[in-house]
Write a protein that holds these residues in place. Sequence first.
Motif, PDB file in Angstrom:
ATOM      1  N   VAL A 136       0.833  -1.203   0.000  1.00 33.26           N
ATOM      2  CA  VAL A 136       0.000   0.000   0.000  1.00 33.26           C
ATOM      3  C   VAL A 136       0.867   1.253   0.000  1.00 33.26           C
ATOM      4  CG1 VAL A 136      -1.689   1.335   1.310  1.00 33.26           C
ATOM      5  CG2 VAL A 136      -1.965  -1.141   1.087  1.00 33.26           C
ATOM      6  N   ASP A 137       1.914   1.249   0.845  1.00 36.94           N
ATOM      7  CA  ASP A 137       2.793   2.415   0.915  1.00 36.94           C
ATOM      8  C   ASP A 137       3.537   2.631  -0.392  1.00 36.94           C
ATOM      9  OD1 ASP A 137       2.060   2.949   3.520  1.00 36.94           O
ATOM     10  OD2 ASP A 137       3.661   1.749   4.377  1.00 36.94           O
ATOM     11  N   VAL A 138       3.992   1.546  -1.019  1.00 39.04           N
ATOM     12  CA  VAL A 138       4.712   1.662  -2.288  1.00 39.04           C
ATOM     13  C   VAL A 138       3.785   2.184  -3.377  1.00 39.04           C
ATOM     14  CG1 VAL A 138       5.791   0.333  -4.147  1.00 39.04           C
ATOM     15  CG2 VAL A 138       6.495  -0.040  -1.774  1.00 39.04           C
ATOM     16  N   GLU A 139       2.552   1.675  -3.423  1.00 42.36           N
ATOM     17  CA  GLU A 139       1.594   2.147  -4.425  1.00 42.36           C
ATOM     18  C   GLU A 139       1.359   3.647  -4.291  1.00 42.36           C
ATOM     19  OE1 GLU A 139      -1.280  -1.733  -5.266  1.00 42.36           O
ATOM     20  OE2 GLU A 139      -1.803  -0.316  -3.673  1.00 42.36           O
ATOM     21  N   ALA A 140       1.128   4.090  -3.051  1.00 40.42           N
ATOM     22  CA  ALA A 140       0.861   5.514  -2.828  1.00 40.42           C
ATOM     23  C   ALA A 140       2.093   6.361  -3.156  1.00 40.42           C
ATOM     24  CB  ALA A 140       0.431   5.741  -1.385  1.00 40.42           C
ATOM     25  N   PHE A 141       3.258   5.869  -2.776  1.00 42.84           N
ATOM     26  CA  PHE A 141       4.493   6.618  -3.011  1.00 42.84           C
ATOM     27  C   PHE A 141       4.782   6.760  -4.497  1.00 42.84           C
ATOM     28  CE2 PHE A 141       9.159   6.470  -3.671  1.00 42.84           C
ATOM     29  CZ  PHE A 141       9.499   7.683  -3.068  1.00 42.84           C
ATOM     30  N   LEU A 142       4.687   5.668  -5.247  1.00 39.72           N
ATOM     31  CA  LEU A 142       5.014   5.711  -6.668  1.00 39.72           C
ATOM     32  C   LEU A 142       3.937   6.405  -7.496  1.00 39.72           C
ATOM     33  CD1 LEU A 142       6.577   2.163  -7.228  1.00 39.72           C
ATOM     34  CD2 LEU A 142       7.752   4.354  -6.910  1.00 39.72           C
ATOM     35  N   ALA A 143       2.715   6.474  -6.959  1.00 43.59           N
ATOM     36  CA  ALA A 143       1.640   7.159  -7.683  1.00 43.59           C
ATOM     37  C   ALA A 143       1.761   8.675  -7.577  1.00 43.59           C
ATOM     38  CB  ALA A 143       0.280   6.709  -7.154  1.00 43.59           C
ATOM     39  N   ALA A 144       2.514   9.154  -6.580  1.00 42.20           N
ATOM     40  CA  ALA A 144       2.699  10.591  -6.401  1.00 42.20           C
ATOM     41  C   ALA A 144       3.685  11.128  -7.439  1.00 42.20           C
ATOM     42  CB  ALA A 144       3.203  10.878  -4.990  1.00 42.20           C
ATOM     43  N   PRO A 145       3.613  12.430  -7.760  1.00 47.06           N
ATOM     44  CA  PRO A 145       4.554  13.009  -8.732  1.00 47.06           C
ATOM     45  C   PRO A 145       5.992  12.957  -8.209  1.00 47.06           C
ATOM     46  CG  PRO A 145       2.663  14.460  -8.350  1.00 47.06           C
ATOM     47  CD  PRO A 145       2.604  13.399  -7.297  1.00 47.06           C
ATOM     48  N   HIS A 146       6.921  12.607  -9.095  1.00 46.05           N
ATOM     49  CA  HIS A 146       8.342  12.573  -8.745  1.00 46.05           C
ATOM     50  C   HIS A 146       9.148  13.210  -9.866  1.00 46.05           C
ATOM     51  CE1 HIS A 146       7.743   9.880  -5.316  1.00 46.05           C
ATOM     52  NE2 HIS A 146       6.913   9.190  -6.077  1.00 46.05           N
ATOM     53  N   ARG A 147      10.166  13.964  -9.469  1.00 49.44           N
ATOM     54  CA  ARG A 147      11.031  14.594 -10.465  1.00 49.44           C
ATOM     55  C   ARG A 147      12.399  13.935 -10.527  1.00 49.44           C
ATOM     56  NH1 ARG A 147      10.009  21.148  -9.750  1.00 49.44           N
ATOM     57  NH2 ARG A 147       7.769  21.136 -10.248  1.00 49.44           N
ATOM     58  N   ASP A 148      12.943  13.602  -9.392  1.00 50.41           N
ATOM     59  CA  ASP A 148      14.312  13.098  -9.338  1.00 50.41           C
ATOM     60  C   ASP A 148      14.321  11.586  -9.227  1.00 50.41           C
ATOM     61  OD1 ASP A 148      17.289  14.031  -8.820  1.00 50.41           O
ATOM     62  OD2 ASP A 148      16.879  12.373  -7.461  1.00 50.41           O
ATOM     63  N   LEU A 149      14.960  10.916 -10.179  1.00 51.30           N
ATOM     64  CA  LEU A 149      14.990   9.457 -10.198  1.00 51.30           C
ATOM     65  C   LEU A 149      15.708   8.909  -8.975  1.00 51.30           C
ATOM     66  CD1 LEU A 149      14.492   6.762 -11.650  1.00 51.30           C
ATOM     67  CD2 LEU A 149      16.622   7.149 -12.916  1.00 51.30           C
ATOM     68  N   GLU A 150      16.825   9.488  -8.610  1.00 51.06           N
ATOM     69  CA  GLU A 150      17.596   8.987  -7.468  1.00 51.06           C
ATOM     70  C   GLU A 150      16.785   9.075  -6.181  1.00 51.06           C
ATOM     71  OE1 GLU A 150      21.646  10.144  -4.976  1.00 51.06           O
ATOM     72  OE2 GLU A 150      21.554  10.541  -7.136  1.00 51.06           O
ATOM     73  N   ASP A 151      16.118  10.196  -5.948  1.00 57.84           N
ATOM     74  CA  ASP A 151      15.312  10.342  -4.734  1.00 57.84           C
ATOM     75  C   ASP A 151      14.160   9.353  -4.708  1.00 57.84           C
ATOM     76  OD1 ASP A 151      16.930  12.333  -3.795  1.00 57.84           O
ATOM     77  OD2 ASP A 151      15.620  13.983  -4.408  1.00 57.84           O
ATOM     78  N   THR A 152      13.585   9.069  -5.869  1.00 55.00           N
ATOM     79  CA  THR A 152      12.477   8.113  -5.931  1.00 55.00           C
ATOM     80  C   THR A 152      12.948   6.712  -5.595  1.00 55.00           C
ATOM     81  OG1 THR A 152      11.453   9.463  -7.671  1.00 55.00           O
ATOM     82  CG2 THR A 152      10.604   7.245  -7.363  1.00 55.00           C
ATOM     83  N   VAL A 153      14.076   6.305  -6.166  1.00 49.98           N
ATOM     84  CA  VAL A 153      14.618   4.978  -5.865  1.00 49.98           C
ATOM     85  C   VAL A 153      14.945   4.868  -4.381  1.00 49.98           C
ATOM     86  CG1 VAL A 153      16.526   3.380  -6.298  1.00 49.98           C
ATOM     87  CG2 VAL A 153      15.496   4.651  -8.194  1.00 49.98           C
ATOM     88  N   ARG A 154      15.579   5.905  -3.832  1.00 51.54           N
ATOM     89  CA  ARG A 154      15.951   5.879  -2.417  1.00 51.54           C
ATOM     90  C   ARG A 154      14.704   5.808  -1.526  1.00 51.54           C
ATOM     91  NH1 ARG A 154      18.978   9.771  -2.582  1.00 51.54           N
ATOM     92  NH2 ARG A 154      21.020   8.744  -2.592  1.00 51.54           N
ATOM     93  N   GLY A 155      13.668   6.576  -1.856  1.00 51.37           N
ATOM     94  CA  GLY A 155      12.438   6.537  -1.078  1.00 51.37           C
ATOM     95  C   GLY A 155      11.759   5.188  -1.134  1.00 51.37           C
ATOM     96  N   HIS A 156      11.790   4.561  -2.314  1.00 51.06           N
ATOM     97  CA  HIS A 156      11.230   3.221  -2.469  1.00 51.06           C
ATOM     98  C   HIS A 156      11.983   2.227  -1.591  1.00 51.06           C
ATOM     99  CE1 HIS A 156      10.353  -0.369  -5.353  1.00 51.06           C
ATOM    100  NE2 HIS A 156       9.546  -0.378  -4.321  1.00 51.06           N
ATOM    101  N   TYR A 157      13.306   2.309  -1.601  1.00 49.87           N
ATOM    102  CA  TYR A 157      14.113   1.415  -0.777  1.00 49.87           C
ATOM    103  C   TYR A 157      13.813   1.591   0.710  1.00 49.87           C
ATOM    104  CZ  TYR A 157      17.172  -0.283  -4.540  1.00 49.87           C
ATOM    105  OH  TYR A 157      17.667  -0.905  -5.650  1.00 49.87           O
TER     106      TYR A 157
END
Length: 270
Positions: A136-157
């Motif tokens: 659920v947390d991953v779905e909500a996180f990845l569905a939100a707007p993201h600009r920086d690829l590195e920050d998105t990968v780190r947040g997912h981890y």
Amino acid sequence: MSRAREVTDGHVPQEIVEATVRAARARGLAPADVTLRDIALEAGVSRSTLLRRLGGTRMALDEALRAAGLESGGRKPVRERAIEATGLLISQQGLGTVTFERVATWAGCSVPSLYATFGSRDELLRTVFERYSPIVDVEAFLAAPHRDLEDTVRGHYKLLAEALKSEPRVFPALLAEVFARPGDANVQTVFEALTPRLLAGVGRWLTAEVAAGRIRDMPPLLLTQQMVSPLFFHFLLRPVTGRVTSAELPTEDEVIDTFTQNFLRIVALP
């Protein structure tokens, strides 16, 4: 204005609170014991849409219900007690030990109340793994707007690492069952319910990154495995490694940063 309307305060849509009350009355349950699936059905939306409107978790809805006096004070509802008891059972004794009889004993409720709340053991397991897995947390996180690829990968981890180390250790217990008994019916039941969602959420984001020219064009399944496998392996073994190795373990932040950089070196495009 109804009391249900008053407690939403902009956090939980009033129609969702009212749909919960209607679903509870129709099924003869306390509002806290109604499943999200039944609430979504009553509200005329999909379950995933309902979760998004609740911010990715049921917590806000439960707080709104408590504020409205729609739950009994003191003891937790059967639904919550059963989810927590099942989580402890899986963490301590394994997936195969979960039966309605054992859950009822650990949760201090009756077997009929479990059938009334969940309908089946499969639905109970699905609910438990949704609660204690990062889906659920991953779905909500990845569905939100993201600009920086590195920050998105780190947040997912960070989300995955939290799920792997949190108590009760339901998510690691499931992964252990997969490695030990991949053909087991219990494992198949849970994975058939959760894996498509996990792959769809991460795969949708990875496909968008490929289309935008930020990462290499690889099959989404292989990209997903390339992304999560090193992190899973490290955090599953971390409790044991820390006791048997003479080398000092890196901090969790150092681990996440290292795996983030490694993943980007492999798949990121200039």
